[in-house]
Write an enzyme that holds these catalytic residues in place. Structure first.
Site, PDB file in Angstrom:
ATOM      1  N   CYS A   2      44.003  29.001  -1.008  1.00 36.72           N
ATOM      2  CA  CYS A   2      44.413  29.610  -1.828  1.00 36.72           C
ATOM      3  C   CYS A   2      45.955  27.939  -1.170  1.00 36.72           C
ATOM      4  O   CYS A   2      45.092  26.379  -0.457  1.00 36.72           O
ATOM      5  CB  CYS A   2      45.418  30.513  -1.055  1.00 36.72           C
ATOM      6  N   ARG A  50      47.333  31.481  -6.281  1.00 34.39           N
ATOM      7  CA  ARG A  50      45.603  31.878  -5.163  1.00 34.39           C
ATOM      8  C   ARG A  50      44.555  31.596  -5.413  1.00 34.39           C
ATOM      9  O   ARG A  50      44.246  31.932  -7.068  1.00 34.39           O
ATOM     10  CB  ARG A  50      46.003  34.101  -5.217  1.00 34.39           C
ATOM     11  N   ASN A  77      46.887  30.288   3.912  1.00 37.94           N
ATOM     12  CA  ASN A  77      45.716  29.166   3.041  1.00 37.94           C
ATOM     13  C   ASN A  77      44.182  29.471   3.704  1.00 37.94           C
ATOM     14  O   ASN A  77      44.587  29.154   5.238  1.00 37.94           O
ATOM     15  CB  ASN A  77      45.464  27.951   2.549  1.00 37.94           C
ATOM     16  N   GLY A  78      43.416  29.720   4.248  1.00 35.07           N
ATOM     17  CA  GLY A  78      42.468  29.970   4.793  1.00 35.07           C
ATOM     18  C   GLY A  78      41.222  31.017   4.923  1.00 35.07           C
ATOM     19  O   GLY A  78      41.386  32.317   3.559  1.00 35.07           O
ATOM     20  N   ASP A 102      41.934  39.328   4.647  1.00 30.66           N
ATOM     21  CA  ASP A 102      42.117  39.033   6.140  1.00 30.66           C
ATOM     22  C   ASP A 102      43.517  38.596   6.111  1.00 30.66           C
ATOM     23  O   ASP A 102      43.913  38.401   7.247  1.00 30.66           O
ATOM     24  CB  ASP A 102      40.552  37.761   6.350  1.00 30.66           C
ATOM     25  N   LEU A 263      25.677  22.913  -0.761  1.00 29.89           N
ATOM     26  CA  LEU A 263      26.030  21.811  -0.824  1.00 29.89           C
ATOM     27  C   LEU A 263      24.412  20.914  -0.060  1.00 29.89           C
ATOM     28  O   LEU A 263      24.615  21.120   1.003  1.00 29.89           O
ATOM     29  CB  LEU A 263      26.827  20.733  -0.558  1.00 29.89           C
ATOM     30  N   VAL A 294      24.183  15.303  -5.523  1.00 27.52           N
ATOM     31  CA  VAL A 294      24.919  14.578  -6.352  1.00 27.52           C
ATOM     32  C   VAL A 294      23.863  13.026  -6.340  1.00 27.52           C
ATOM     33  O   VAL A 294      23.923  12.608  -5.001  1.00 27.52           O
ATOM     34  CB  VAL A 294      26.045  14.526  -5.993  1.00 27.52           C
ATOM     35  N   SER A 377      28.965  23.040   3.063  1.00 27.44           N
ATOM     36  CA  SER A 377      29.078  22.197   3.011  1.00 27.44           C
ATOM     37  C   SER A 377      28.675  21.430   4.886  1.00 27.44           C
ATOM     38  O   SER A 377      28.929  22.194   5.880  1.00 27.44           O
ATOM     39  CB  SER A 377      30.308  20.974   3.321  1.00 27.44           C
ATOM     40  N   GLY A 378      27.992  20.286   5.254  1.00 24.64           N
ATOM     41  CA  GLY A 378      27.245  20.017   6.566  1.00 24.64           C
ATOM     42  C   GLY A 378      28.333  19.084   6.857  1.00 24.64           C
ATOM     43  O   GLY A 378      27.547  18.193   8.364  1.00 24.64           O
TER      44      GLY A 378
END
Length: 614
Positions: A2, A50, A77-78, A102, A263, A294, A377-378
């Protein structure tokens, strides 16, 4: 995920400022496209946008809990990855829940444990809680700074938000940049100093920090830091522990009520997460994993290998797709799209960023959003395990400055003489480097080389890694996509922090201990592949486009960047052979095309935000 914002002041009637709060909140509609909410109750005003991921029906914010006559309110946010365990413990302690999200777990955790609740969280977060019992607002950010939080304390008012654009809508906050901010833009970048908001009066709450604002004033403190101690596990035990931690972390982060993808670059870090995700999906009968990569039109033709990008990704992506049987989506962009994205990415970040790397990530996330709401993502494995070339080159280890800023004289030469004299960029850079080295939690008895590697690791984890996390958050959330970063689990980071360098280099390879931990998970050709960073375009058309864009800016007498730079120096660079190179010659990380793109971003930022320099 958010966007949050708000302001707190102990005098006046905040209900008269409802339109200010609405404007602040609406600036982050891209971060939270699914719902909007505001709450005002003196002395507190909270706003929330949100993106629904967990319990879409019941997770509206700001969330308010009444406990008899006491009132608690949160904007958050999280994600909490241990929400289930926390909920179970809180139920045993007599608490009741009305949602499955949560957000409520976090708020009830605060009601039960107060500010110490952050010590129990496993997740990525930035939140603010109004507590009527203590008459205070408690604000906290996750340990590694995955989620952003900016604030300003002006004339007794505390203003905060996920992004600078939200704060800039408050009448007390002006888009002014002083000497420190300019030094951050022109000499420190791309790695902004922790706590620096660039804009005057604006700060960033540092990773692992919390703030308490009450009638007694504003106090901030660190609730978590890296802790140095002797690593006692053997190589085999270390590899086993790493694999266990990474698997647990990833499986926690695959939980979602909306589509999740990964990704996949074909490199070690993303391939490992994808392979573990496929194993988990197969074990839990969740179907096929979707993966995304990508690239750029013409890259196959124009790619040239160098130390920072030794090999192309495409063959390894195909290798992993065939190995794992994922549903893969190849995303490709052409030069005109990439040039156009430079402006969009600047507005998304509220600051000039990492040029085409920002722009392409913005475009990439926008395409992913069409098929998924959450991506894995790494990010951050290289900072944590020591994968970058600068971990392995003596001249960079001994440079006496940040390894991504080893050409400061060249950077400083871009500035006009007046600006150089005003901001003293080399002194500023030296002071920030000294500050960072002083912070390093040293370990008694370490040899010179071991201590040197600990310093390098600290610089990467606390300075460079936050830049990449900020980029990932802002570009992804700018199109309403949540990206999770398992390598940033604080348990994993803390454990790896104390692994001796010789064990990290198991097998004589960078990230050797991670490779050993992943034996049997990945095929050997991918497992032992040399590091290749986030791809960038090698098409000479991009250079031609951004160089011409910059030359046009230099010819515009009203361009706001002109008083800040040495026009003749830029023209000299534009005419030089280095400007045509995609090799990272300008301060290690920036090529000629990226330099022109970055300066164009700076000009666009100054103009669009009407930035005052004083």
């Amino acid at each position: 995920m958010c966007g949050i914002t708000g302001f707190i002041q102990w005098s006046g009637d905040l209900t008269q400022d409802s339109q200010i709060l609405v404007k602040m909140t609406e600036t982050m509609s891209d971060r939270g496209p699914d719902a909007s909410g505001t709450w005002i109750s003196n002395p507190c005003a909270f706003g929330h946008r949100r993106l629904s991921v967990i319990d879409p029906e019941n997770g509206a914010q700001p969330m308010i809990v009444h406990d008899d006559d006491d009132v608690y309110a949160i904007c958050y946010n999280g994600e909490l990855y241990n929400a289930a365990e926390l909920r179970s413990e809180l139920v045993k302690r007599g608490h009741h829940f009305r949602t499955h999200c949560d957000t409520e777990v976090l708020l009830v955790s605060y009601i039960e444990w107060g500010p110490a609740c952050v010590d129990r969280f496993n997740g990525i977060f930035a939140f603010a809680i109004w507590d009527s019992v203590r008459e205070q607002v408690f604000i906290a950010r996750d340990r590694l700074g995955v989620k952003p939080l900016f604030y300003a304390y002006i004339d007794g008012t505390l203003i905060f938000g996920s992004e600078p654009k939200a704060l800039l809508q408050h009448p007390k906050m002006e888009p002014v940049v002083g000497p420190e901010g300019l030094a951050e833009v022109f000499i420190i970048g791309p790695a902004r100093t922790p706590g620096q908001g660039v804009y005057k009066d604006m700060k960033e709450l540092r990773a692992g920090h919390a703030m308490i604002f009450s009638r007694d004033g504003l106090r901030s403190y660190a609730y978590w830091r890296l802790d140095s101690h002797i690593h006692e596990d053997s190589v085999e035990e270390t590899a086993a522990k790493l694999r266990e931690l990474l698997q647990d972390t990833l499986e926690r982060q695959l939980v979602s009520d909306v589509p999740v993808c990964t990704l996949l670059s074909g490199g070690l870090d993303s391939s490992a997460l994808t392979a573990l995700a496929v194993q988990y999906y197969n074990r839990t009968n969740q179907g096929q994993v979707h993966t995304y990569s990508v690239d750029y039109v013409g890259n196959e033709k124009h790619f040239k290998s160098h130390a920072f990008q030794p090999g192309a990704d495409a063959p390894f992506i195909q290798r992993m797709v065939e190995e794992l049987g994922t549903q893969h989506h190849y995303i490709e962009f052409d030069t005109p799209e990439l040039v156009e994205s430079l402006n969009a990415s600047t507005l998304t970040r509220d600051l000039p960023g990492m040029a085409d790397v920002d722009g392409s990530l913005y475009l990439f996330c926008r395409e992913i959003k069409k098929g998924a709401t959450v991506a894995v993502s790494g990010e951050a494995a290289d900072e944590i395990f020591g994968g970058y070339p600068w971990f392995h080159r003596e001249e960079m280890l001994n440079s006496g400055t940040f390894p991504w800023s080893v050409a400061p004289d060249m950077r400083a030469s871009l500035l006009s003489p007046e600006i150089r004299e005003w901001i003293r960029p080399l002194d500023y850079l030296g002071d920030r480097y000294a500050d960072a080295v002083r912070e390093v939690p040293k370990l008694r008895g370490e040899t010179g080389q071991q201590a040197k590697m600990r310093v390098m690791s600290y610089l990467n984890i606390t300075r460079f890694m936050p830049t990449l996390l900020d980029r990932k958050d802002r570009m992804s959330m700018g199109v309403g996509l949540e990206v999770r970063v398992p390598y940033c689990d604080h348990r994993l980071v803390q454990y790896v922090w104390n692994i001796p360098w010789e064990i990290k280099m198991t097998g004589g390879r960078e990230k050797g201990i991670l490779r050993k931990a992943l034996e049997g998970v990945l095929p050997d050709d991918v497992l032992y592949r040399k590091k290749s960073p986030y791809p960038k375009t090698h098409n000479p058309d991009f250079l031609a486009a951004v160089k011409q864009q910059m030359l046009d800016i230099l010819d515009d007498p009203s361009a706001p960047i002109l008083p800040l730079i040495d026009k003749n120096k830029i023209l000299e660079i534009a005419a030089s052979p280095e400007a045509s190179s995609n090799l990272p010659w300008f301060g290690q990380l920036m090529s000629g095309p990226q330099l022109f793109a970055y300066l164009a971003q700076v000009n666009n930022w100054l103009k669009t935000y009407n930035v005052a320099i004083r």
